[in-house]
Design a protein around this motif. Structure first.
Motif, PDB file in Angstrom:
ATOM      1  N   GLY A  49       0.776  -1.236   0.000  1.00 14.92           N
ATOM      2  CA  GLY A  49       0.000   0.000   0.000  1.00 14.92           C
ATOM      3  C   GLY A  49       0.799   1.274   0.000  1.00 14.92           C
ATOM      4  N   GLY A  50       2.089   1.186  -0.241  1.00 11.72           N
ATOM      5  CA  GLY A  50       2.914   2.381  -0.352  1.00 11.72           C
ATOM      6  C   GLY A  50       3.698   2.695   0.900  1.00 11.72           C
ATOM      7  N   SER A  51       4.570   3.686   0.773  1.00  6.15           N
ATOM      8  CA  SER A  51       5.523   3.992   1.840  1.00  6.15           C
ATOM      9  C   SER A  51       4.856   4.496   3.107  1.00  6.15           C
ATOM     10  CB  SER A  51       6.570   4.988   1.348  1.00  6.15           C
ATOM     11  OG  SER A  51       5.970   6.196   0.964  1.00  6.15           O
ATOM     12  N   ALA A  52       3.801   5.293   3.008  1.00 15.09           N
ATOM     13  CA  ALA A  52       3.162   5.831   4.212  1.00 15.09           C
ATOM     14  C   ALA A  52       2.610   4.702   5.086  1.00 15.09           C
ATOM     15  CB  ALA A  52       2.053   6.810   3.838  1.00 15.09           C
ATOM     16  N   LYS A  53       1.989   3.708   4.471  1.00 10.06           N
ATOM     17  CA  LYS A  53       1.442   2.582   5.235  1.00 10.06           C
ATOM     18  C   LYS A  53       2.555   1.742   5.860  1.00 10.06           C
ATOM     19  CE  LYS A  53      -3.037   2.065   3.082  1.00 10.06           C
ATOM     20  NZ  LYS A  53      -3.994   1.140   2.477  1.00 10.06           N
ATOM     21  N   ILE A  54       3.647   1.565   5.123  1.00 10.99           N
ATOM     22  CA  ILE A  54       4.764   0.775   5.651  1.00 10.99           C
ATOM     23  C   ILE A  54       5.400   1.488   6.834  1.00 10.99           C
ATOM     24  CG2 ILE A  54       7.050  -0.175   5.136  1.00 10.99           C
ATOM     25  CD1 ILE A  54       6.019  -0.577   2.248  1.00 10.99           C
ATOM     26  N   ILE A  55       5.582   2.792   6.724  1.00 11.39           N
ATOM     27  CA  ILE A  55       6.168   3.553   7.833  1.00 11.39           C
ATOM     28  C   ILE A  55       5.248   3.501   9.049  1.00 11.39           C
ATOM     29  CG2 ILE A  55       6.737   5.900   8.601  1.00 11.39           C
ATOM     30  CD1 ILE A  55       8.020   6.307   5.813  1.00 11.39           C
ATOM     31  N   ALA A  56       3.956   3.660   8.845  1.00  5.93           N
ATOM     32  CA  ALA A  56       3.010   3.595   9.967  1.00  5.93           C
ATOM     33  C   ALA A  56       3.061   2.220  10.639  1.00  5.93           C
ATOM     34  CB  ALA A  56       1.594   3.912   9.483  1.00  5.93           C
ATOM     35  N   LYS A  57       3.072   1.166   9.843  1.00  5.98           N
ATOM     36  CA  LYS A  57       3.143  -0.185  10.405  1.00  5.98           C
ATOM     37  C   LYS A  57       4.487  -0.418  11.079  1.00  5.98           C
ATOM     38  CE  LYS A  57       1.434  -4.275  11.183  1.00  5.98           C
ATOM     39  NZ  LYS A  57       0.286  -4.474  12.070  1.00  5.98           N
ATOM     40  N   GLY A  58       5.557   0.096  10.498  1.00  5.31           N
ATOM     41  CA  GLY A  58       6.877  -0.020  11.105  1.00  5.31           C
ATOM     42  C   GLY A  58       6.922   0.652  12.465  1.00  5.31           C
ATOM     43  N   ASN A  84      14.364   7.720   0.849  1.00  2.03           N
ATOM     44  CA  ASN A  84      13.295   7.950   1.829  1.00  2.03           C
ATOM     45  C   ASN A  84      13.916   8.020   3.226  1.00  2.03           C
ATOM     46  OD1 ASN A  84      11.132   7.669   3.667  1.00  2.03           O
ATOM     47  ND2 ASN A  84       9.898   6.595   2.135  1.00  2.03           N
ATOM     48  N   GLN A  85      14.168   9.246   3.696  1.00  2.00           N
ATOM     49  CA  GLN A  85      14.871   9.439   4.971  1.00  2.00           C
ATOM     50  C   GLN A  85      14.062   8.961   6.168  1.00  2.00           C
ATOM     51  OE1 GLN A  85      18.131  10.281   5.354  1.00  2.00           O
ATOM     52  NE2 GLN A  85      18.109  10.068   3.127  1.00  2.00           N
ATOM     53  N   ALA A  86      12.738   9.103   6.123  1.00  2.40           N
ATOM     54  CA  ALA A  86      11.907   8.629   7.235  1.00  2.40           C
ATOM     55  C   ALA A  86      12.039   7.114   7.381  1.00  2.40           C
ATOM     56  CB  ALA A  86      10.451   9.029   7.017  1.00  2.40           C
ATOM     57  N   ALA A  87      12.033   6.398   6.263  1.00  2.00           N
ATOM     58  CA  ALA A  87      12.177   4.939   6.288  1.00  2.00           C
ATOM     59  C   ALA A  87      13.565   4.547   6.767  1.00  2.00           C
ATOM     60  CB  ALA A  87      11.905   4.354   4.903  1.00  2.00           C
ATOM     61  N   ARG A  88      14.572   5.260   6.317  1.00  2.64           N
ATOM     62  CA  ARG A  88      15.948   4.961   6.725  1.00  2.64           C
ATOM     63  C   ARG A  88      16.124   5.169   8.232  1.00  2.64           C
ATOM     64  NH1 ARG A  88      19.564   4.659   2.396  1.00  2.64           N
ATOM     65  NH2 ARG A  88      21.312   5.242   3.724  1.00  2.64           N
ATOM     66  N   ARG A  89      15.577   6.273   8.747  1.00  2.00           N
ATOM     67  CA  ARG A  89      15.698   6.551  10.180  1.00  2.00           C
ATOM     68  C   ARG A  89      14.967   5.503  11.014  1.00  2.00           C
ATOM     69  NH1 ARG A  89      15.092  11.868   8.330  1.00  2.00           N
ATOM     70  NH2 ARG A  89      12.868  11.793   8.760  1.00  2.00           N
ATOM     71  N   LEU A  90      13.774   5.113  10.568  1.00  2.00           N
ATOM     72  CA  LEU A  90      12.994   4.125  11.313  1.00  2.00           C
ATOM     73  C   LEU A  90      13.667   2.751  11.288  1.00  2.00           C
ATOM     74  CD1 LEU A  90      10.422   4.203  12.967  1.00  2.00           C
ATOM     75  CD2 LEU A  90       9.147   3.551  10.922  1.00  2.00           C
ATOM     76  N   LEU A  91      14.193   2.362  10.134  1.00  2.00           N
ATOM     77  CA  LEU A  91      14.926   1.099  10.047  1.00  2.00           C
ATOM     78  C   LEU A  91      16.171   1.154  10.936  1.00  2.00           C
ATOM     79  CD1 LEU A  91      15.280  -1.735   8.886  1.00  2.00           C
ATOM     80  CD2 LEU A  91      16.320  -0.692   6.846  1.00  2.00           C
ATOM     81  N   ALA A  92      16.839   2.293  10.956  1.00  2.00           N
ATOM     82  CA  ALA A  92      18.010   2.467  11.824  1.00  2.00           C
ATOM     83  C   ALA A  92      17.612   2.313  13.291  1.00  2.00           C
ATOM     84  CB  ALA A  92      18.659   3.825  11.588  1.00  2.00           C
ATOM     85  N   ASP A  93      16.460   2.848  13.667  1.00  2.00           N
ATOM     86  CA  ASP A  93      15.984   2.708  15.045  1.00  2.00           C
ATOM     87  C   ASP A  93      15.764   1.242  15.396  1.00  2.00           C
ATOM     88  OD1 ASP A  93      16.025   5.481  15.279  1.00  2.00           O
ATOM     89  OD2 ASP A  93      13.842   5.701  15.074  1.00  2.00           O
ATOM     90  N   ALA A  94      15.155   0.489  14.482  1.00  2.00           N
ATOM     91  CA  ALA A  94      14.916  -0.942  14.722  1.00  2.00           C
ATOM     92  C   ALA A  94      16.243  -1.696  14.809  1.00  2.00           C
ATOM     93  CB  ALA A  94      14.031  -1.525  13.629  1.00  2.00           C
TER      94      ALA A  94
END
Length: 178
Positions: A49-58, A84-94
């Motif tokens: 469903g796109g990056s926004a949904k993946i980030i929210a689920k992440g 996608n910096q938001a995705a990179r930061r969230l993955l880095a947090d995980a």
């Protein structure tokens, strides 16, 4: 993270024995010729469903402490959208949380280095000119040829007409480090 993860533990030793003696194939034909993450990630992102949904689920998974689950979907997004910096930061947090939880130093370092690289880019290495003649002189011919093989850009070498003419690896090694 589900038991001890260090060199010498059952999980790592079992995986090593299976890969060494039986190979990486797990009996699933899909895994014989897998797509690269770069090629498969856009399909996953589209289907999720796109990056926004993946980030929210992440974010939701990370809040629940399900860091490995979060990395599964966020990694796909980062491969599909490397900028996608938001995705990179969230993955880095995980990754960071997984690194903090790891018992094994190699597992911990892999996750923490991954987090660092997602946030800061790849670290700079030793300048090419600092690979000294002494290092090359200590290499066997086989090691030196392996070194050249992994250090050389084949497309640039083809255009430049690169030729090894010396019978002494130290001479050719010294000239290749410039």
């Amino acid at each position: 993270m589900g038991g001890a993860q260090h060199h010498g533990d059952v999980q790592n030793n079992t995986r090593g024995v299976i890969n060494r003696f039986l190979g990486h194939y797990d009996g699933n034909p899909t895994n014989l010729i897998p797509l690269s993450p770069k090629d498969s990630a856009p399909l996953y992102v589209e289907m999720m469903g796109g990056s926004a949904k993946i980030i929210a689920k992440g974010q939701e998974l990370i809040a629940q402490g399900k860091y490995l689950h979060a990395t599964e979907i966020l990694n796909r997004l980062v491969f599909a959208e490397p900028q996608n910096q938001a995705a990179r930061r969230l993955l880095a947090d995980a990754f960071e949380q997984l690194g903090y939880q790891a018992e094994s130093t190699s597992t911990r370092n892999s996750f923490l280095q991954g987090a660092f690289e997602l946030r800061n880019g790849l670290p700079g290495g030793v300048r090419r000119g600092l690979r000294g003649r002494m290092s090359c002189a200590a290499m066997s011919t086989e090691q030196w040829l392996d070194f050249i093989g992994i250090s050389m850009d084949p497309k640039r070498a083809e255009v430049s007409g690169f030729v090894i003419t010396s019978s002494r690896p130290t001479t050719a090694c010294a000239s290749s480090s410039r």
